[in-house]
Design a protein around this motif. Structure first.
Motif, PDB file in Angstrom:
ATOM      1  N   TRP A 129      53.537  34.692  21.022  1.00 33.47           N
ATOM      2  CA  TRP A 129      52.967  33.811  22.037  1.00 33.47           C
ATOM      3  C   TRP A 129      54.062  32.868  22.527  1.00 33.47           C
ATOM      4  O   TRP A 129      54.714  32.173  21.751  1.00 33.47           O
ATOM      5  N   GLY A 184      47.196  28.446  33.289  1.00 30.27           N
ATOM      6  CA  GLY A 184      46.903  28.102  31.901  1.00 30.27           C
ATOM      7  C   GLY A 184      46.605  29.280  30.999  1.00 30.27           C
ATOM      8  O   GLY A 184      46.198  29.084  29.839  1.00 30.27           O
ATOM      9  N   LYS A 185      46.801  30.512  31.455  1.00 34.54           N
ATOM     10  CA  LYS A 185      46.526  31.674  30.607  1.00 34.54           C
ATOM     11  C   LYS A 185      47.625  31.824  29.552  1.00 34.54           C
ATOM     12  O   LYS A 185      48.768  31.459  29.770  1.00 34.54           O
ATOM     13  N   ASN A 186      47.236  32.371  28.397  1.00 34.94           N
ATOM     14  CA  ASN A 186      48.209  32.607  27.328  1.00 34.94           C
ATOM     15  C   ASN A 186      49.206  33.688  27.754  1.00 34.94           C
ATOM     16  O   ASN A 186      48.812  34.717  28.338  1.00 34.94           O
ATOM     17  N   TYR A 187      50.467  33.433  27.454  1.00 37.41           N
ATOM     18  CA  TYR A 187      51.511  34.395  27.825  1.00 37.41           C
ATOM     19  C   TYR A 187      52.116  34.965  26.546  1.00 37.41           C
ATOM     20  O   TYR A 187      52.639  34.233  25.706  1.00 37.41           O
ATOM     21  N   LYS A 214      57.918  27.126  30.171  1.00 37.00           N
ATOM     22  CA  LYS A 214      57.401  25.777  30.375  1.00 37.00           C
ATOM     23  C   LYS A 214      57.921  25.169  31.675  1.00 37.00           C
ATOM     24  O   LYS A 214      57.193  24.475  32.398  1.00 37.00           O
ATOM     25  N   GLY A 218      53.554  30.649  25.262  1.00 29.76           N
ATOM     26  CA  GLY A 218      53.032  29.421  25.857  1.00 29.76           C
ATOM     27  C   GLY A 218      51.958  29.726  26.886  1.00 29.76           C
ATOM     28  O   GLY A 218      51.442  30.853  26.971  1.00 29.76           O
ATOM     29  N   LYS A 219      51.621  28.720  27.666  1.00 28.90           N
ATOM     30  CA  LYS A 219      50.615  28.840  28.724  1.00 28.90           C
ATOM     31  C   LYS A 219      51.307  29.080  30.073  1.00 28.90           C
ATOM     32  O   LYS A 219      52.316  28.434  30.383  1.00 28.90           O
ATOM     33  N   TRP A 220      50.744  30.002  30.849  1.00 28.12           N
ATOM     34  CA  TRP A 220      51.288  30.239  32.189  1.00 28.12           C
ATOM     35  C   TRP A 220      51.045  29.003  33.049  1.00 28.12           C
ATOM     36  O   TRP A 220      49.922  28.525  33.161  1.00 28.12           O
ATOM     37  N   TYR A 229      48.842  37.342  36.282  1.00 27.50           N
ATOM     38  CA  TYR A 229      49.111  35.911  36.336  1.00 27.50           C
ATOM     39  C   TYR A 229      49.314  35.490  37.786  1.00 27.50           C
ATOM     40  O   TYR A 229      49.856  36.236  38.597  1.00 27.50           O
TER      41      TYR A 229
END
Length: 486
Positions: A309, A317-320, A289, A311-313, A257
């Motif tokens: 899951w 925007g990658k899945n975390y 967030k 959220g988004k980094w 990330y």
């Protein structure tokens, strides 16, 4: 003040007590004596006759003169007779000016001198003054004294010529708080009242607050079965799982990330262990967030028994996702039952596997410190760096609580150096062989580090924790605050 300065060299050892019972020494006493002599002479010369009448009038005039003076001690003139202060100033003036940062005799113990000088004050007060001056270590936490030292400690150290905040009037501040200069007593932890999970059971959804709902879940009383906080586990038996003596290889993500804090020094690898589908998961999602908490460290991981899951980094925007630990839900301890030493979670096994996860990932070794934070702890990584920077490269672990029974590791924020974690990896079988089954994970870490001979760093200003050393969010020194479940 002017009279005292003018005649200070004439009678440095004169002593007198005024109508308020305040002892005057040296020049102040001589000036006060002159005043009383003048009044007596005037009365005798103007009213010959009844000696009783003369005495009555004299007493009335003296009391009236005293009443005209300020009822509280006026600020001292710490510039008058400054050159000859050692002889001209009274002990009271020296002590008062020292509190304002103007020291006449550096290192002088004014409190001890005043205690050894004859006085009309009760002996108990003099003894207490002497005790208060010697009960503080005026060299500890010197850099952060403005925030860490109590008012009594600042005042007592100022009396010894060691001034924390030049110009500060500690005496007035203590009067305002009605806080005597006494040795602080260790704060005793008062256990919270047991939660009653039977009252208002029918209307619990609206009548119970979130803290009560969560607490009752861990007693096996679930208000809303499908709510995200409902982690159902009621067993209080000790874990019987055989602990592996070598690191296991749980699942860890490999997706890199983009992190704006990756190059800050000293470098921190931070992690949290969370319960799935719980209030803890909601807190971790919120931190991600906001790009805060452990996500503001150089690198981080959220470990869970399920892949979740979060959220988004924020940067790319990658899945975390969480790292996965193959462990079951844990039970609550009952202090004193079957060898248990905690009323909190019996979560040592969970963290032993979490350490295995971190070792197997290989991601920790390029950093300087390993930081574990509870999901409900608000942590500030930049402040953590301020606390730990001087110990980079050394095998150390930090304690953050002392309630009078010695320094302890409290689990809201746990800090160990990577060299210390390397010693754990090399001798992992020794720590896993300790009798940890009735411990909380923070005690396991503390006992393990002690067993391995790692250096202990006591830092009671590291965390503002309601269970040990509370602190308001406005405290500028603490690197973490706990607990905040919202």
């Amino acid at each position: 003040e002017d009279e005292e300065s003018a005649v200070g060299e004439l009678a440095p050892t004169a002593t007198h007590y005024n109508a308020h019972g305040r002892r005057l020494v040296g020049a102040g006493a001589l000036a006060s004596g002159f005043l009383l002599a003048a009044v007596a002479m005037t009365l005798v010369s103007s009213k010959p006759g009844s000696l009783k009448m003369e005495e009555d009038v004299k007493v009335e005039l003296v009391v009236a003169a005293a009443a005209a003076a300020p009822t509280s001690a006026a600020p001292w003139n710490c510039t008058a007779a400054r050159v000859n202060c050692k002889a001209a100033w009274s002990l009271e003036k020296k002590a008062a000016c020292a509190k304002l940062g103007i020291v006449c005799e550096p290192g002088a113990d004014y409190a001890a001198k005043r205690a050894n000088t004859p006085t009309t004050k009760p002996a108990g007060k003099a003894a207490a003054a002497t005790k208060s001056a010697h009960a503080f270590n005026c060299s500890s936490a010197r850099v952060h004294c403005a925030a860490v030292w109590s008012l009594p400690k600042k005042a007592a150290c100022a009396n010894l010529g060691i001034v924390c905040e030049p110009g500060a009037d500690y005496h007035s501040a203590m009067q305002a708080q009605k806080q005597p200069v006494t040795t602080p007593k260790p704060v005793k932890h008062v256990a919270k009242k047991p939660v009653d999970c039977t009252s208002q059971r029918a209307e619990c959804k609206t009548a119970w607050n979130m803290d009560k709902k969560v607490a009752c879940v861990y007693k096996g009383v679930v208000c809303e079965p499908n709510a995200p906080y409902a982690v159902t586990t009621t067993s209080t038996t000790l874990p019987t799982t055989t602990t592996p003596t070598t690191p296991t290889t749980p699942t860890t993500p490999t997706t890199p990330y983009k992190n704006p804090w990756k190059d800050l020094k000293p470098s921190l690898f931070c992690f949290s262990v969370m319960q799935p589908a719980s209030a803890e998961e909601a807190l971790m999602k919120f931190q991600l967030k906001k790009f805060s908490g452990i996500f503001a460290c150089n690198e981080q991981a959220v470990i869970c028994r399920e892949k979740r899951w979060l959220g988004k980094w924020p940067e790319d925007g990658k899945n975390y996702y969480t790292w996965v630990n193959p462990v079951n839900a844990v039970a609550m301890g009952q202090y004193g039952v079957a060898g248990m030493t905690t009323n909190s979670f019996l979560n040592t096994y969970t963290f032993i596997i979490a350490y295995d996860t971190l070792i197997a990932s290989g991601k920790v070794w390029k950093h300087d410190f390993l930081i574990k934070a509870d999901p409900d702890a608000v942590i500030l990584p930049d402040r953590i760096r301020n606390h730990v920077g001087g110990y980079k490269g050394r095998p150390v672990f930090f304690t953050n609580c002392n309630l009078g029974q010695g320094p302890k590791v409290y689990g809201a924020l746990e800090v160990i150096s990577v060299p210390a974690f390397g010693a754990y990896k090399d001798r992992i079988g020794e720590c896993k062989g300790l009798p940890w089954q009735g411990w909380g994970e923070d005690m396991f870490l503390e006992k393990c580090m002690q067993h391995l001979g790692m250096q202990m760093v006591e830092d009671e200003s590291l965390v503002g924790d309601d269970r040990c050393h509370p602190a308001p969010c406005t405290d500028g020194i603490r690197a973490a605050f706990h607990p905040f479940k919202d």
